[in-house]
Design a protein around this motif. Structure first.
Motif, PDB file in Angstrom:
ATOM      1  N   ALA A 289      58.884  15.573   5.390  1.00  0.00           N
ATOM      2  CA  ALA A 289      58.516  16.306   4.200  1.00  0.00           C
ATOM      3  C   ALA A 289      57.965  15.077   3.173  1.00  0.00           C
ATOM      4  O   ALA A 289      58.412  13.405   3.996  1.00  0.00           O
ATOM      5  CB  ALA A 289      59.794  17.036   3.926  1.00  0.00           C
TER       6      ALA A 289
ATOM      7  N   ARG B 207      58.122  20.298  -7.161  1.00  0.00           N
ATOM      8  CA  ARG B 207      58.856  20.306  -5.868  1.00  0.00           C
ATOM      9  C   ARG B 207      59.662  20.133  -6.328  1.00  0.00           C
ATOM     10  O   ARG B 207      60.888  20.089  -5.519  1.00  0.00           O
ATOM     11  CB  ARG B 207      58.017  18.769  -4.877  1.00  0.00           C
ATOM     12  CG  ARG B 207      58.301  19.753  -3.546  1.00  0.00           C
ATOM     13  CD  ARG B 207      57.716  18.886  -1.964  1.00  0.00           C
ATOM     14  NE  ARG B 207      56.399  19.713  -2.208  1.00  0.00           N
ATOM     15  CZ  ARG B 207      55.205  19.729  -0.936  1.00  0.00           C
ATOM     16  NH1 ARG B 207      55.855  18.266  -0.168  1.00  0.00           N
ATOM     17  NH2 ARG B 207      54.986  20.228  -1.273  1.00  0.00           N
TER      18      ARG B 207
ATOM     19  N   GLU C  18      64.446  25.981  -0.155  1.00  0.00           N
ATOM     20  CA  GLU C  18      63.096  27.231   0.483  1.00  0.00           C
ATOM     21  C   GLU C  18      62.023  25.825   1.534  1.00  0.00           C
ATOM     22  O   GLU C  18      61.731  26.425   2.285  1.00  0.00           O
ATOM     23  CB  GLU C  18      62.476  27.812  -0.796  1.00  0.00           C
ATOM     24  CG  GLU C  18      62.338  29.565  -1.381  1.00  0.00           C
ATOM     25  CD  GLU C  18      62.539  29.793  -2.089  1.00  0.00           C
ATOM     26  OE1 GLU C  18      61.504  29.067  -3.000  1.00  0.00           O
ATOM     27  OE2 GLU C  18      62.889  31.158  -2.657  1.00  0.00           O
ATOM     28  N   SER C  19      62.015  25.039   0.419  1.00  0.00           N
ATOM     29  CA  SER C  19      61.561  23.532   0.694  1.00  0.00           C
ATOM     30  C   SER C  19      62.450  23.234   1.819  1.00  0.00           C
ATOM     31  O   SER C  19      63.510  22.367   1.305  1.00  0.00           O
ATOM     32  CB  SER C  19      60.199  22.880  -0.896  1.00  0.00           C
ATOM     33  OG  SER C  19      61.550  21.761  -1.519  1.00  0.00           O
ATOM     34  N   LYS C  20      61.078  21.779   2.023  1.00  0.00           N
ATOM     35  CA  LYS C  20      62.140  21.162   3.496  1.00  0.00           C
ATOM     36  C   LYS C  20      62.956  19.922   2.381  1.00  0.00           C
ATOM     37  O   LYS C  20      63.640  19.532   3.091  1.00  0.00           O
ATOM     38  CB  LYS C  20      61.159  20.956   4.990  1.00  0.00           C
ATOM     39  CG  LYS C  20      60.559  21.670   5.339  1.00  0.00           C
ATOM     40  CD  LYS C  20      59.254  21.051   6.134  1.00  0.00           C
ATOM     41  CE  LYS C  20      59.244  21.310   8.527  1.00  0.00           C
ATOM     42  NZ  LYS C  20      58.942  20.470   8.704  1.00  0.00           N
ATOM     43  N   GLU C  21      61.665  19.511   1.509  1.00  0.00           N
ATOM     44  CA  GLU C  21      62.599  18.547  -0.115  1.00  0.00           C
ATOM     45  C   GLU C  21      63.915  19.326   0.033  1.00  0.00           C
ATOM     46  O   GLU C  21      65.107  17.933  -0.453  1.00  0.00           O
ATOM     47  CB  GLU C  21      62.146  18.228  -0.814  1.00  0.00           C
ATOM     48  CG  GLU C  21      59.958  17.630  -0.245  1.00  0.00           C
ATOM     49  CD  GLU C  21      58.917  18.408   0.389  1.00  0.00           C
ATOM     50  OE1 GLU C  21      58.714  18.159   0.973  1.00  0.00           O
ATOM     51  OE2 GLU C  21      59.424  20.083   0.129  1.00  0.00           O
TER      52      GLU C  21
END
Length: 688
Positions: free
Chosen positions: A380, A424, A444-447
């Protein structure tokens, strides 16, 4: 046996709303336990609670205990009489204590001898005689952390008690509890029925209360509030933000719920909705309304305890109350935007995280470094994760979060966007606290996952690293919640990360601050230990969890696949037999003193069953090992289940501990190879 309906009501000052349900349920349980202990049967028992009362209504309860015959055994006959057949002092003393003479005693004959026996009839007591005792017992068991006194009374209760009513049908039972005597008087609504009423019969209790503007049934008040709030929200063209805890709390604050709509200045909608919602719900117990797109409407719904002839006055009063609170939120938001999140990071150095581990600023820098490493492992955006990690705690020193702590994270997101940070980064700042509670949504996001994992790892490794592990109910740093949140994120977001690698990376960030030399092993064991309650909540049996725990897989995603595979395997017809066989093999190998390495020499296989097992095991290994490598444990165990028949045949016809050393060792190696193949997935010998 006569039966009638029993009412017990305590009339009080306003009870704590968040404790009302627990008080009601405990009072009911206490009364029920008292009746059962007294062996008084009853049809059903209903509990009621309002802000000013706790009540229990017992339907068709026996009004009197049945008489009981109690057997009282005396001394053995050989002790009760001397050689001349005269009663001894022991016999006479026993008889006297039972109000009889020795010659009136019966005899009890058993295989072990003969004793004197007296059968006494104990007359049952009436419910009227017993009531006060079990009411007092029920009150003592109520969950009251801080009882209080009132007036010149020495009685102690959670709130001052004004009335007590104990009635059986139409008859008042004479009782006195908490220095309050039983009477027919029942408190009505504080405003609509100040005079209260005299209760003539238990069966009229609920209807008389309703006439006095009191809905005694807690669940009915909840239903009314939910229905009315939904109706009014629909009329406004929106929907209520669902909050069951708020509904319950409001239901515990009112006896006669009436729903009304009010509004506020649209200008306040320039403020992010979260602090507005917090101040409406937490401070005022209002129900915010949003449109179909999730945007807050400039209206709210509230519940009043008064059915007013001029509701506009009540509406105006509530609008007047909410305005300064919303104005505060607006002021804090505008003021906070004048400083960037980055500029606030330095202020975190003056906020203590833990005296041995440093400040929140130290923690933020550790999170940033670790989040970058995790993001790289996940392929990511490591730079975004590192940036979000550095800024994720900065909103803690903002005016808004200082006033509304519930908005931490979400305000960080808004301030980050205001500062020009990427979406992000902003989302990762908000979501790094997720999940906040059991069942909450995940980042939710990989970050965002990277920052959330880094934060939780930092707390776990840091606190374990200074030896402050959770004990009993004490968990001041919420390590159990952090552990479960970490595992849920890894498993449910399908992140193939190794706990040992993560723990090592986290521990490095502390430098020489950690005094516990076994911190990584301790946290690893703690994390694996959280799997058990988590899977049990999902209905997975303990033996399945233990079978996987025995192998200590270090990747939670892999752990989850193994658990699901073993759960599926356990339902197969062959599972029980293979589990028993694995257990048997484990015991045989444990007792052996041979040097076992799993190398089987085919030329030493003499018996047909061992040849058949070797051949199928060899074929199965070729099929199963690639499946295990791919993490396809379900199909692997399905293939292994085909070994049931040759394993059964082997144990039925082959002597493992053969006299010839080379044959015995060869058979042990065959079993070792079989056992190791299963152990590559789980220790199925632990299955029950």
């Amino acid at each position: 046996m006569n039966k009638d309906n029993l009412l017990i009501e305590l009339g009080t000052e306003e009870l704590p709303p968040k404790a009302l349900r627990a008080l009601r349920d405990s009072f009911k349980s206490g009364i029920q336990a008292g009746l059962e202990s007294a062996e008084l049967s009853f049809g059903s028992i209903d509990a009621y609670a309002t802000p000013r009362r706790l009540a229990v209504l017992v339907n068709q309860v026996e009004t009197e205990q049945q008489d009981k015959v109690v057997e009282k055994r005396g001394p053995a006959v050989n002790v009760a009489f001397d050689d001349a057949g005269n009663p001894t002092k022991a016999a006479e003393g026993w008889a006297r204590s039972n109000g009889i003479t020795v010659d009136q005693a019966e005899r009890l004959k058993t295989d072990k001898g003969e004793w004197l026996l007296h059968k006494a009839t104990v007359k049952g007591q009436s419910l009227k005689q017993l009531a006060q005792g079990f009411i007092e017992s029920a009150i003592k068991t109520l969950p009251i952390p801080k009882p209080m006194r009132w007036g010149d009374s020495t009685a102690q209760f959670i709130r001052p008690v004004h009335t007590l009513t104990v009635m059986l049908g139409d008859e008042l039972i004479d009782a006195e509890v908490l220095e309050t005597k039983s009477a027919r008087f029942i408190q009505g609504h504080r405003f609509h029925s100040k005079q209260g009423f005299e209760l003539d019969h238990v069966d009229n209790y609920l209807s008389n209360l309703r006439a006095a503007k009191v809905i005694a049934n807690f669940e009915e008040r909840i239903d009314i509030i939910q229905s009315e709030v939904t109706r009014l929200a629909n009329e406004l063209g929106g929907r209520v933000i669902q909050d069951d805890d708020l509904v319950e709390e409001v239901a515990a604050l009112v006896e006669w719920p009436v729903a009304l709509t009010a509004s506020f200045d649209k200008g306040f909608l320039d403020v992010p909705k979260e602090p507005l919602i917090v101040t409406m719900k937490d401070d005022q117990r209002y129900f915010p309304v949003e449109d179909g797109n999730g945007q807050l409407l400039p209206q709210f719904i509230f519940i009043t305890n008064i059915e007013s002839r001029d509701p506009q006055q009540i509406i105006h009063g509530n609008e007047k109350v909410i305005r300064p609170r919303l104005a505060d939120a607006q002021f804090f938001f505008e003021s906070d935007k004048k400083q960037s999140l980055e500029s606030r990071v330095a202020k975190l150095d003056s906020v203590l995280f833990q005296k041995q581990l440093g400040s929140i600023g130290d923690k933020a820098r550790r999170i940033a470094e670790l989040a970058g490493k995790i993001a790289s492992l996940l392929k990511a955006d490591a730079q975004a994760a590192e940036r979000a990690g550095l800024l994720c705690k900065a909103d803690l020193v903002s005016d808004m979060v200082s006033e509304f702590p519930e908005t931490q994270g979400v305000m960080g997101k808004h301030y980050a966007l205001n500062d020009g940070e990427t979406a992000r980064v902003a989302e990762a700042i908000e979501q790094h606290y997720w999940p906040r509670f059991s069942g909450d949504h995940l980042p939710e996001s990989k970050e965002a996952c990277a920052v959330a994992l880094a934060d939780k790892l930092d707390t776990l490794v840091g606190i374990f690293g200074i030896g402050q592990v959770p004990k009993g109910d004490r968990d001041p740093f919420a390590l159990r919640r952090a552990a479960l949140g970490l595992l849920r994120t890894l498993v449910e977001r399908d992140l193939p990360l190794d706990l040992n690698e993560l723990l090592s990376a986290s521990a490095e960030g502390f430098g020489d601050k950690l005094s516990n030399q076994t911190v990584k092993a301790d946290v690893f064991d703690f994390l694996l230990g959280r799997f058990r309650p988590w899977y049990q909540e999902q209905g997975i049996s303990v033996d399945v969890i233990q079978a996987v725990l025995a192998r200590s897989p270090s990747k939670p995603v892999d752990f989850d696949r193994r658990v699901k595979a073993v759960e599926a395997f356990k339902s197969l017809d062959s599972a029980e037999s293979l589990a028993a066989a694995n257990k048997r093999v484990g015991n045989i190998l444990a007792k052996s003193k041979e040097s076992i390495d799993g190398k089987v020499q085919p030329n030493l296989l003499n018996e047909a069953p061992e040849k058949a097992l070797y051949q199928l095991l060899d074929e199965t290994e070729q099929t199963v090992k690639p499946l295990i490598q791919d993490g396809n444990y379900t199909d692997a165990l399905t293939q292994l289940s085909n070994l049931k028949e040759p394993v059964d045949e082997f144990f039925e016809h082959v002597m493992v501990n053969a006299e010839q050393d080379d044959i015995r060792l060869n058979r042990l190696n065959l079993l070792y190879r079989l056992r190791q193949l299963f152990l590559e997935i789980a220790d199925i010998s632990l299955l029950q």
